[in-house]
Design a protein around this motif. Structure first.
Motif, short mmCIF file in Angstrom:
data_model
loop_
_atom_site.label_atom_id
_atom_site.label_comp_id
_atom_site.label_asym_id
_atom_site.label_seq_id
_atom_site.Cartn_x
_atom_site.Cartn_y
_atom_site.Cartn_z
N ARG A 67 -13.06 -111.27 -14.01
CA ARG A 67 -12.12 -112.23 -14.61
C ARG A 67 -11.96 -111.91 -16.10
NH1 ARG A 67 -12.88 -118.15 -11.80
NH2 ARG A 67 -12.79 -117.35 -9.67
N ARG A 116 -17.02 -125.32 1.67
CA ARG A 116 -16.18 -124.68 0.64
C ARG A 116 -15.05 -125.63 0.27
NH1 ARG A 116 -14.57 -118.55 -0.61
NH2 ARG A 116 -13.34 -118.95 -2.45
N SER A 162 -16.29 -115.08 0.68
CA SER A 162 -16.35 -114.47 -0.66
C SER A 162 -17.75 -113.94 -1.04
CB SER A 162 -15.86 -115.46 -1.73
OG SER A 162 -14.55 -115.89 -1.45
N ARG A 179 -12.73 -118.75 3.28
CA ARG A 179 -13.39 -117.45 3.33
C ARG A 179 -14.78 -117.59 2.72
NH1 ARG A 179 -8.79 -116.41 0.07
NH2 ARG A 179 -9.21 -116.82 -2.13
N TYR A 196 -22.88 -122.01 -5.26
CA TYR A 196 -22.36 -120.70 -5.67
C TYR A 196 -21.65 -120.91 -7.02
CZ TYR A 196 -20.57 -115.99 -4.34
OH TYR A 196 -20.31 -114.63 -4.23
N ALA A 197 -22.27 -120.45 -8.08
CA ALA A 197 -21.74 -120.71 -9.41
C ALA A 197 -21.04 -119.50 -10.03
CB ALA A 197 -22.86 -121.17 -10.34
N PHE A 198 -21.48 -118.29 -9.65
CA PHE A 198 -20.87 -117.08 -10.23
C PHE A 198 -21.16 -115.88 -9.33
CE2 PHE A 198 -20.17 -113.60 -13.20
CZ PHE A 198 -19.11 -114.06 -13.96
N SER A 199 -20.11 -115.25 -8.86
CA SER A 199 -20.30 -114.09 -7.98
C SER A 199 -20.28 -112.81 -8.79
CB SER A 199 -19.18 -114.05 -6.93
OG SER A 199 -17.95 -113.65 -7.53
N MET A 237 -18.35 -123.69 -4.60
CA MET A 237 -17.63 -124.63 -5.47
C MET A 237 -16.35 -123.95 -5.95
SD MET A 237 -20.87 -125.86 -7.81
CE MET A 237 -21.18 -124.29 -8.61
N ASP A 238 -15.24 -124.25 -5.31
CA ASP A 238 -14.02 -123.52 -5.64
C ASP A 238 -12.89 -124.48 -6.04
OD1 ASP A 238 -12.49 -121.28 -6.03
OD2 ASP A 238 -12.03 -120.94 -3.91
N ASN A 298 -16.93 -112.09 -9.97
CA ASN A 298 -16.37 -112.92 -11.04
C ASN A 298 -16.44 -112.25 -12.42
OD1 ASN A 298 -17.49 -116.02 -9.48
ND2 ASN A 298 -15.45 -115.12 -9.46
C1 IPE Z 1 -16.18 -117.75 -5.00
O1 IPE Z 1 -15.03 -118.23 -5.59
C2 IPE Z 1 -17.26 -117.64 -6.04
C3 IPE Z 1 -17.73 -118.90 -6.60
C4 IPE Z 1 -17.40 -120.10 -6.19
C5 IPE Z 1 -18.68 -118.77 -7.67
P1 IPE Z 1 -13.85 -117.25 -6.05
O2 IPE Z 1 -12.76 -118.12 -6.55
O3 IPE Z 1 -14.38 -116.24 -7.00
O4 IPE Z 1 -13.48 -116.53 -4.69
P2 IPE Z 1 -12.17 -115.73 -4.26
O5 IPE Z 1 -11.95 -114.67 -5.28
O6 IPE Z 1 -11.05 -116.70 -4.22
O7 IPE Z 1 -12.49 -115.20 -2.90
#
Ligand code: IPE
Ligand code: IPE
Ligand code: MG
Length: 249
Positions: free
Chosen positions: A73, A190, A198, A196, A64-67, A21-22, A70
């Motif tokens: 940030r 995505r 990620s 990508r 994908y809610a939080f990597s 989810m971007d 992340n």
């Molecule tokens: C990937 O998105 C992670 C989530 C969706 C939770 P990001 O926005 O963090 O990925 P990058 O940094 O652009 O690769």
């Protein structure tokens, strides 16, 4: 009723859809609003897509809610995301139960802030009897870390003699991933135009169909999901074979 939905072949649905989810931040920026406003509006898309997936008969939806990346940030945003998660799980619990959806989570969950962890576990517990669809949230998730932790746990078992190294096969590895017991996603979506992975499900997407859309996550609606599924259904999954070997009924 949606025309796109009618075109979906219910016999050829993916069992498992995973979504990166971007685009929440850019969605908000286009509106001259703070990034957090984008995350809040992203929750609407989560609701839409979860309900639409369950209605169609998708068995697993992984979001994908939080990597793990992340965490880097600004603290303000990280804190807002963690609070939003607590708020959303609490608020959506009734809807999840009404829709017979089971909440689940993958990732290094014990490293989440206590309040987030506790609320998440309570939500998982409260929906554990539901069996229409699993809504699987990837939180503090890193595919590389998941594989590293699995390797460490397997190595421990070999060291203590519970497992012999010759017995390590794909299924042993899969059993030690946080997705253990789930089928691999047939479709990975995505949003936001980025192409990508990620650090998302690396092992599990070995043969997934990838679908990228320019739509920012808060704008992703039911029809966008139907469109992605239709695109998936139009593809020939060959798994290394040639076209003539694939039986299409
Ligand atoms: C990937 O998105 C992670 C989530 C969706 C939770 P990001 O926005 O963090 O990925 P990058 O940094 O652009 O690769
Ligand atoms: C995805 O949206 C949500 C999370 C990673 C938590 P972003 O916050 O990455 O939005 P962009 O990519 O900056 O637009
Ligand atoms: Mg992003």
């Amino acid at each position: 009723m949606s025309l796109l939905k009618d075109q979906i072949n219910l016999e050829k649905l993916p069992k498992h859809i995973a979504i990166i989810m971007d685009g929440n931040g850019r969605w908000a920026k286009h509106r001259n609003m703070p990034r957090v406003f984008g995350h809040k509006n992203g929750v609407t898309a989560v609701r839409e897509v979860s309900e639409a997936s369950a209605e169609l008969g998708i068995e697993y939806l992984t979001l994908y809610a939080f990597s793990t990346e992340n965490w880097n940030r600004p603290a303000l945003e990280v804190n807002a995301l963690m609070s939003l998660l607590v708020e959303t799980v609490k608020k959506e619990l009734k809807t999840l139960n009404d829709n017979n959806i089971r909440l689940h989570a993958i990732g290094n969950l014990s490293k989440l802030p206590k309040k987030t962890y506790d609320t998440l576990m309570a939500g998982i517990e409260d929906t554990s009897q539901n069996d229409r669809m699993v809504l699987n949230l990837a939180l503090n998730y890193s595919a590389k870390e998941e594989m590293l932790l699995a390797t460490q746990r397997i190595a421990e078992k070999v060291k203590s003699g519970v497992l012999s190294s010759d017995a390590i096969d794909y299924s042993i590895i899969e059993d030690h991933l946080t997705t253990s017991g789930m089928p691999d996603p047939e479709l990975l979506i995505r949003t936001s135009g980025e192409q990508r992975i990620s650090n998302f499900l690396l092992w599990q997407i070995a043969y997934s169909e990838l679908y990228f859309t320019d739509t920012f996550w808060p704008d992703f609606k039911r029809d966008d999901l139907y469109q992605a599924i239709l695109d998936y259904q139009s593809r020939e999954r060959r798994f290394g074979k040639i076209s003539e070997q694939i039986t299409t009924i």
